[in-house]
Design a protein around this motif. Structure first.
Motif, PDB file in Angstrom:
ATOM      1  N   PRO A 149       0.801  -1.229   0.000  1.00 28.17           N
ATOM      2  CA  PRO A 149       0.000   0.000   0.000  1.00 28.17           C
ATOM      3  C   PRO A 149       0.832   1.277   0.000  1.00 28.17           C
ATOM      4  N   TYR A 150       2.114   1.194   0.386  1.00 31.91           N
ATOM      5  CA  TYR A 150       2.990   2.371   0.410  1.00 31.91           C
ATOM      6  C   TYR A 150       4.222   2.160  -0.463  1.00 31.91           C
ATOM      7  N   SER A 151       4.083   1.416  -1.555  1.00 33.25           N
ATOM      8  CA  SER A 151       5.226   1.116  -2.418  1.00 33.25           C
ATOM      9  C   SER A 151       5.801   2.395  -3.018  1.00 33.25           C
ATOM     10  N   HIS A 152       7.081   2.323  -3.352  1.00 35.40           N
ATOM     11  CA  HIS A 152       7.811   3.501  -3.834  1.00 35.40           C
ATOM     12  C   HIS A 152       7.170   4.128  -5.063  1.00 35.40           C
ATOM     13  N   GLY A 153       6.941   5.417  -4.972  1.00 34.78           N
ATOM     14  CA  GLY A 153       6.401   6.194  -6.076  1.00 34.78           C
ATOM     15  C   GLY A 153       4.893   6.280  -6.111  1.00 34.78           C
ATOM     16  N   ARG A 154       4.225   5.484  -5.311  1.00 37.18           N
ATOM     17  CA  ARG A 154       2.761   5.458  -5.356  1.00 37.18           C
ATOM     18  C   ARG A 154       2.156   6.808  -4.978  1.00 37.18           C
ATOM     19  N   PHE A 155       2.687   7.449  -3.966  1.00 40.20           N
ATOM     20  CA  PHE A 155       2.146   8.728  -3.512  1.00 40.20           C
ATOM     21  C   PHE A 155       3.089   9.901  -3.797  1.00 40.20           C
ATOM     22  N   GLU A 156       4.388   9.667  -3.738  1.00 42.52           N
ATOM     23  CA  GLU A 156       5.358  10.765  -3.810  1.00 42.52           C
ATOM     24  C   GLU A 156       5.484  11.382  -5.198  1.00 42.52           C
ATOM     25  N   TRP A 157       5.388  10.560  -6.242  1.00 42.20           N
ATOM     26  CA  TRP A 157       5.734  11.020  -7.577  1.00 42.20           C
ATOM     27  C   TRP A 157       4.850  12.165  -8.058  1.00 42.20           C
ATOM     28  N   ALA A 158       3.564  12.087  -7.869  1.00 48.07           N
ATOM     29  CA  ALA A 158       2.669  13.171  -8.328  1.00 48.07           C
ATOM     30  C   ALA A 158       3.018  14.482  -7.634  1.00 48.07           C
ATOM     31  N   ALA A 159       3.326  14.412  -6.343  1.00 44.91           N
ATOM     32  CA  ALA A 159       3.703  15.621  -5.606  1.00 44.91           C
ATOM     33  C   ALA A 159       5.040  16.166  -6.115  1.00 44.91           C
ATOM     34  N   LEU A 160       5.975  15.301  -6.423  1.00 41.81           N
ATOM     35  CA  LEU A 160       7.262  15.753  -6.946  1.00 41.81           C
ATOM     36  C   LEU A 160       7.109  16.399  -8.317  1.00 41.81           C
ATOM     37  N   LEU A 161       6.246  15.857  -9.154  1.00 43.81           N
ATOM     38  CA  LEU A 161       6.003  16.471 -10.465  1.00 43.81           C
ATOM     39  C   LEU A 161       5.364  17.852 -10.318  1.00 43.81           C
ATOM     40  N   ARG A 162       4.412  17.971  -9.386  1.00 42.93           N
ATOM     41  CA  ARG A 162       3.798  19.282  -9.137  1.00 42.93           C
ATOM     42  C   ARG A 162       4.843  20.281  -8.647  1.00 42.93           C
TER      43      ARG A 162
END
Length: 176
Positions: A149-162
């Motif tokens: 449920p917390y695998s790498h990139g699942r949540f962070e990537w969209a925020a980093l792109l923004r």
């Protein structure tokens, strides 16, 4: 000549093509040499799984011995063998590391957490420290590992792109 548009970065070609050829599951590679990762790559014991972030790295870190600048295409077989069929992270001794992923997001975020773990390990140094409980580390592996449920990139990537778009537009509240 190396300045021509057709120039090939031989070292990147040796390392990256070895991995892509051996691992069809790998769709992205991040290869970097941050100071903390290089420091840990020089340690005899390698990476210690000390932090919460370590759950995603259980049984997923491999090592490749330094052979000098990777400009020999014969090294490809040794790199592929070192990474093996399961590891997603390859610590290259005295060099840096490669993280792999099914996406750029997964590979990039994975390197970010690897670097954080290495930074903590460098700060802890040889001081007495606690190892995480094995059961907690195993549980974190199911949470943070691929498909978790917390695998790498699942949540962070969209925020980093923004954040990147905001920085590019000069609108970030983080840069003055």
């Amino acid at each position: 000549s190396l300045s021509s548009p057709q120039a090939v970065n031989v070292t990147a070609d040796v390392i990256h093509s070895a991995i892509y050829a051996a691992r069809p599951d790998v769709r992205a590679i991040v290869h970097h040499h941050t100071p903390a990762v290089v420091a840990v790559s020089c340690l005899e014991g390698g990476l210690h799984l000390l932090t919460q972030d370590a759950g995603a790295f259980v049984d997923a870190v491999a090592y490749h011995g330094w052979e000098g600048v990777s400009d020999d295409y014969d090294e490809k077989a040794r790199i592929a063998a070192a990474l093996g069929p399961i590891a997603h992270t390859l610590l290259m001794r005295h060099h840096g590391a490669v993280t792999t992923g099914r996406t750029v997001a997964e590979a990039w975020v994975r390197y970010y957490y690897l670097d954080r773990m290495c930074e903590v390990q460098c700060r802890v140094g040889s001081a007495p420290h606690l190892q995480p409980p094995a059961a907690s580390l195993a549980h974190a592996c199911t949470q943070l590992g691929p498909g978790g449920p917390y695998s790498h990139g699942r949540f962070e990537w969209a925020a980093l792109l923004r954040l990147a778009e905001s920085l590019q537009a000069g609108k970030s509240r983080f840069v003055k």
